[in-house]
Design a protein around this motif. Structure first.
Motif, PDB file in Angstrom:
ATOM      1  N   THR A   1      -5.160 -15.965  15.389  1.00  0.00           N
ATOM      2  CA  THR A   1      -5.990 -14.771  15.551  1.00  0.00           C
ATOM      3  C   THR A   1      -6.096 -14.104  14.180  1.00  0.00           C
ATOM      4  OG1 THR A   1      -4.198 -13.197  15.996  1.00  0.00           O
ATOM      5  CG2 THR A   1      -5.087 -14.410  17.913  1.00  0.00           C
ATOM      6  N   PRO A   2      -7.078 -13.249  13.981  1.00  0.00           N
ATOM      7  CA  PRO A   2      -7.150 -12.551  12.696  1.00  0.00           C
ATOM      8  C   PRO A   2      -5.923 -11.660  12.488  1.00  0.00           C
ATOM      9  CG  PRO A   2      -9.198 -12.285  13.937  1.00  0.00           C
ATOM     10  CD  PRO A   2      -8.202 -12.906  14.860  1.00  0.00           C
ATOM     11  N   ILE A   3      -5.520 -11.489  11.219  1.00  0.00           N
ATOM     12  CA  ILE A   3      -4.454 -10.558  10.869  1.00  0.00           C
ATOM     13  C   ILE A   3      -4.941  -9.693   9.700  1.00  0.00           C
ATOM     14  CG2 ILE A   3      -2.618 -12.097  11.695  1.00  0.00           C
ATOM     15  CD1 ILE A   3      -1.911 -12.681   8.752  1.00  0.00           C
ATOM     16  N   VAL A   4      -4.216  -8.624   9.444  1.00  0.00           N
ATOM     17  CA  VAL A   4      -4.542  -7.725   8.345  1.00  0.00           C
ATOM     18  C   VAL A   4      -3.379  -7.738   7.363  1.00  0.00           C
ATOM     19  CG1 VAL A   4      -5.041  -5.343   7.679  1.00  0.00           C
ATOM     20  CG2 VAL A   4      -5.994  -6.274   9.808  1.00  0.00           C
ATOM     21  N   ILE A   5      -3.690  -8.058   6.101  1.00  0.00           N
ATOM     22  CA  ILE A   5      -2.704  -8.025   5.021  1.00  0.00           C
ATOM     23  C   ILE A   5      -3.282  -7.120   3.941  1.00  0.00           C
ATOM     24  CG2 ILE A   5      -1.490  -9.345   3.248  1.00  0.00           C
ATOM     25  CD1 ILE A   5      -1.692 -11.814   5.050  1.00  0.00           C
ATOM     26  N   GLY A   6      -2.503  -6.120   3.528  1.00  0.00           N
ATOM     27  CA  GLY A   6      -2.980  -5.233   2.469  1.00  0.00           C
ATOM     28  C   GLY A   6      -4.306  -4.580   2.789  1.00  0.00           C
ATOM     29  N   ASN A   7      -4.482  -4.143   4.008  1.00  0.00           N
ATOM     30  CA  ASN A   7      -5.719  -3.486   4.474  1.00  0.00           C
ATOM     31  C   ASN A   7      -6.941  -4.399   4.477  1.00  0.00           C
ATOM     32  OD1 ASN A   7      -4.466  -0.977   4.958  1.00  0.00           O
ATOM     33  ND2 ASN A   7      -4.584  -0.501   2.779  1.00  0.00           N
ATOM     34  N   LYS A   8      -6.729  -5.714   4.380  1.00  0.00           N
ATOM     35  CA  LYS A   8      -7.854  -6.651   4.427  1.00  0.00           C
ATOM     36  C   LYS A   8      -7.692  -7.589   5.626  1.00  0.00           C
ATOM     37  CE  LYS A   8     -10.669  -9.944   2.127  1.00  0.00           C
ATOM     38  NZ  LYS A   8     -11.123 -10.612   0.976  1.00  0.00           N
ATOM     39  N   LYS A   9      -8.734  -7.666   6.444  1.00  0.00           N
ATOM     40  CA  LYS A   9      -8.719  -8.569   7.592  1.00  0.00           C
ATOM     41  C   LYS A   9      -8.913  -9.999   7.104  1.00  0.00           C
ATOM     42  CE  LYS A   9     -11.187  -9.644  11.855  1.00  0.00           C
ATOM     43  NZ  LYS A   9     -12.338  -9.305  12.691  1.00  0.00           N
ATOM     44  N   VAL A  10      -8.056 -10.896   7.606  1.00  0.00           N
ATOM     45  CA  VAL A  10      -8.153 -12.315   7.289  1.00  0.00           C
ATOM     46  C   VAL A  10      -8.394 -13.038   8.614  1.00  0.00           C
ATOM     47  CG1 VAL A  10      -7.016 -14.316   6.268  1.00  0.00           C
ATOM     48  CG2 VAL A  10      -6.519 -12.023   5.368  1.00  0.00           C
ATOM     49  N   ASN A  11      -9.457 -13.793   8.688  1.00  0.00           N
ATOM     50  CA  ASN A  11      -9.812 -14.498   9.920  1.00  0.00           C
ATOM     51  C   ASN A  11      -8.774 -15.547  10.285  1.00  0.00           C
ATOM     52  OD1 ASN A  11     -12.228 -13.080  10.309  1.00  0.00           O
ATOM     53  ND2 ASN A  11     -13.346 -14.478   8.973  1.00  0.00           N
ATOM     54  N   ALA A  12      -8.714 -15.854  11.573  1.00  0.00           N
ATOM     55  CA  ALA A  12      -7.849 -16.936  12.042  1.00  0.00           C
ATOM     56  C   ALA A  12      -8.205 -18.209  11.287  1.00  0.00           C
ATOM     57  CB  ALA A  12      -8.038 -17.137  13.541  1.00  0.00           C
ATOM     58  N   GLY A  13      -7.195 -19.039  11.008  1.00  0.00           N
ATOM     59  CA  GLY A  13      -7.445 -20.287  10.299  1.00  0.00           C
ATOM     60  C   GLY A  13      -6.222 -20.747   9.547  1.00  0.00           C
ATOM     61  N   THR A  14      -6.422 -21.733   8.682  1.00  0.00           N
ATOM     62  CA  THR A  14      -5.364 -22.278   7.847  1.00  0.00           C
ATOM     63  C   THR A  14      -5.717 -22.020   6.392  1.00  0.00           C
ATOM     64  OG1 THR A  14      -4.887 -24.006   9.478  1.00  0.00           O
ATOM     65  CG2 THR A  14      -4.046 -24.353   7.248  1.00  0.00           C
ATOM     66  N   TYR A  15      -4.746 -21.539   5.644  1.00  0.00           N
ATOM     67  CA  TYR A  15      -4.936 -21.168   4.248  1.00  0.00           C
ATOM     68  C   TYR A  15      -3.781 -21.698   3.411  1.00  0.00           C
ATOM     69  CZ  TYR A  15      -8.114 -17.852   6.451  1.00  0.00           C
ATOM     70  OH  TYR A  15      -9.113 -17.296   7.193  1.00  0.00           O
ATOM     71  N   ALA A  16      -4.009 -21.833   2.116  1.00  0.00           N
ATOM     72  CA  ALA A  16      -2.934 -22.150   1.175  1.00  0.00           C
ATOM     73  C   ALA A  16      -2.331 -20.846   0.686  1.00  0.00           C
ATOM     74  CB  ALA A  16      -3.475 -22.944  -0.011  1.00  0.00           C
ATOM     75  N   ILE A  17      -1.010 -20.857   0.482  1.00  0.00           N
ATOM     76  CA  ILE A  17      -0.321 -19.728  -0.127  1.00  0.00           C
ATOM     77  C   ILE A  17      -0.065 -20.072  -1.589  1.00  0.00           C
ATOM     78  CG2 ILE A  17       1.814 -18.380  -0.225  1.00  0.00           C
ATOM     79  CD1 ILE A  17       2.084 -18.763   2.801  1.00  0.00           C
ATOM     80  N   PHE A  18      -0.538 -19.205  -2.469  1.00  0.00           N
ATOM     81  CA  PHE A  18      -0.226 -19.297  -3.885  1.00  0.00           C
ATOM     82  C   PHE A  18       0.322 -17.946  -4.318  1.00  0.00           C
ATOM     83  CE2 PHE A  18      -3.651 -22.449  -3.438  1.00  0.00           C
ATOM     84  CZ  PHE A  18      -3.074 -23.543  -4.065  1.00  0.00           C
ATOM     85  N   THR A  19       1.043 -17.937  -5.403  1.00  0.00           N
ATOM     86  CA  THR A  19       1.482 -16.681  -6.001  1.00  0.00           C
ATOM     87  C   THR A  19       1.332 -16.771  -7.510  1.00  0.00           C
ATOM     88  OG1 THR A  19       3.783 -17.443  -6.049  1.00  0.00           O
ATOM     89  CG2 THR A  19       3.161 -16.029  -4.201  1.00  0.00           C
ATOM     90  N   ILE A  20       1.319 -15.613  -8.126  1.00  0.00           N
ATOM     91  CA  ILE A  20       1.442 -15.505  -9.572  1.00  0.00           C
ATOM     92  C   ILE A  20       2.688 -14.655  -9.800  1.00  0.00           C
ATOM     93  CG2 ILE A  20       0.403 -14.728 -11.726  1.00  0.00           C
ATOM     94  CD1 ILE A  20      -2.359 -15.043 -10.319  1.00  0.00           C
ATOM     95  N   PRO A  21       3.840 -15.296 -10.050  1.00  0.00           N
ATOM     96  CA  PRO A  21       5.072 -14.532 -10.245  1.00  0.00           C
ATOM     97  C   PRO A  21       5.055 -13.777 -11.570  1.00  0.00           C
ATOM     98  CG  PRO A  21       5.533 -16.838  -9.699  1.00  0.00           C
ATOM     99  CD  PRO A  21       4.075 -16.729 -10.019  1.00  0.00           C
ATOM    100  N   GLY A  22       5.546 -12.573 -11.533  1.00  0.00           N
ATOM    101  CA  GLY A  22       5.734 -11.774 -12.732  1.00  0.00           C
ATOM    102  C   GLY A  22       7.132 -11.179 -12.710  1.00  0.00           C
ATOM    103  N   GLU A  23       7.585 -10.710 -13.825  1.00  0.00           N
ATOM    104  CA  GLU A  23       8.926 -10.129 -13.869  1.00  0.00           C
ATOM    105  C   GLU A  23       9.030  -8.868 -13.017  1.00  0.00           C
ATOM    106  OE1 GLU A  23      11.140 -10.293 -17.672  1.00  0.00           O
ATOM    107  OE2 GLU A  23       9.264 -11.122 -18.460  1.00  0.00           O
ATOM    108  N   LYS A  24       7.951  -8.076 -12.960  1.00  0.00           N
ATOM    109  CA  LYS A  24       7.996  -6.816 -12.226  1.00  0.00           C
ATOM    110  C   LYS A  24       7.037  -6.757 -11.047  1.00  0.00           C
ATOM    111  CE  LYS A  24       9.494  -4.464 -16.242  1.00  0.00           C
ATOM    112  NZ  LYS A  24      10.081  -3.429 -16.801  1.00  0.00           N
ATOM    113  N   GLU A  25       6.061  -7.663 -11.005  1.00  0.00           N
ATOM    114  CA  GLU A  25       5.093  -7.680  -9.924  1.00  0.00           C
ATOM    115  C   GLU A  25       4.574  -9.100  -9.717  1.00  0.00           C
ATOM    116  OE1 GLU A  25       2.037  -4.395  -8.773  1.00  0.00           O
ATOM    117  OE2 GLU A  25       1.070  -5.694 -10.259  1.00  0.00           O
ATOM    118  N   TRP A  26       4.357  -9.462  -8.456  1.00  0.00           N
ATOM    119  CA  TRP A  26       3.781 -10.753  -8.103  1.00  0.00           C
ATOM    120  C   TRP A  26       2.423 -10.520  -7.459  1.00  0.00           C
ATOM    121  CZ3 TRP A  26       6.970 -15.340  -6.070  1.00  0.00           C
ATOM    122  CH2 TRP A  26       8.156 -15.470  -6.787  1.00  0.00           C
TER     123      TRP A  26
END
Length: 173
Positions: A78-103
């Motif tokens: 089902t759709p979910i909301v992350i960071g005030n943004k609706k993301v439709n149901a489905g399959t997605y890749a998770i990526f990150t950009i790691p930083g020392e103080k923020e990702w």
């Protein structure tokens, strides 16, 4: 059914197995159902094995697959909301950009790729900045999905002495 790789990684993380001798990065799964939403994460779990992870094995300020081998995938029905943004149901890749103080936490349409070989920011559906949290040692990269209430949860990623938490809410129809 819990796989031997999951038992092994959990035993290493819990300190039951004192020396991580498993070669490679076994495939693992994290699942949780919150309300009517089922979340399913498939990933490969590398070990620390005495390496410098942050700023070494995983460079700061570069796109990372946030696992090993194939892109880590997350599916929700089902759709979910992350960071005030609706993301439709489905399959997605998770990526990150790691930083020392923020990702930067990223969901990308192209979940069937090797590492970041074919990563394209044009296929991002979501980018959210999060603060890394100092954590107890986690020898094997681990994802969990934690239920906070009937409509709220968080995706947790932990490895070495860092964890990030991505809060999400279910959309109410």
């Amino acid at each position: 059914m819990i796989s031997n790789n999951t038992r092994y990684a959990d035993s290493v993380n819990a300190g039951i197995i004192l020396q991580d001798t498993l070669k490679g990065s076994p495939e693992r799964v994290a699942m949780q159902t919150i309300g009517k939403t089922h979340l399913h994460i498939k990933y490969h779990s590398p070990g620390v094995k005495g390496r410098i992870v942050w700023g070494g094995l995983v460079p700061y300020n570069s796109i990372w697959v946030t696992g090993a081998h194939k892109a880590t995938s997350i599916t929700f029905n089902t759709p979910i909301v992350i960071g005030n943004k609706k993301v439709n149901a489905g399959t997605y890749a998770i990526f990150t950009i790691p930083g020392e103080k923020e990702w930067t936490f990223i969901l990308n349409h192209d979940y069937q790729q090797h590492l970041t070989d074919n990563y394209s920011a044009d296929k991002d559906v979501l980018r959210v900045n999060v603060k890394p949290i100092v954590n107890t040692q986690t020898q094997r990269l681990t994802y969990t999905i934690e239920k906070q209430s009937e409509n709220v949860g968080k995706i947790i990623f932990a490895w070495e002495k860092i964890k990030i938490e991505i809060p999400f809410e279910l959309t109410i129809s």
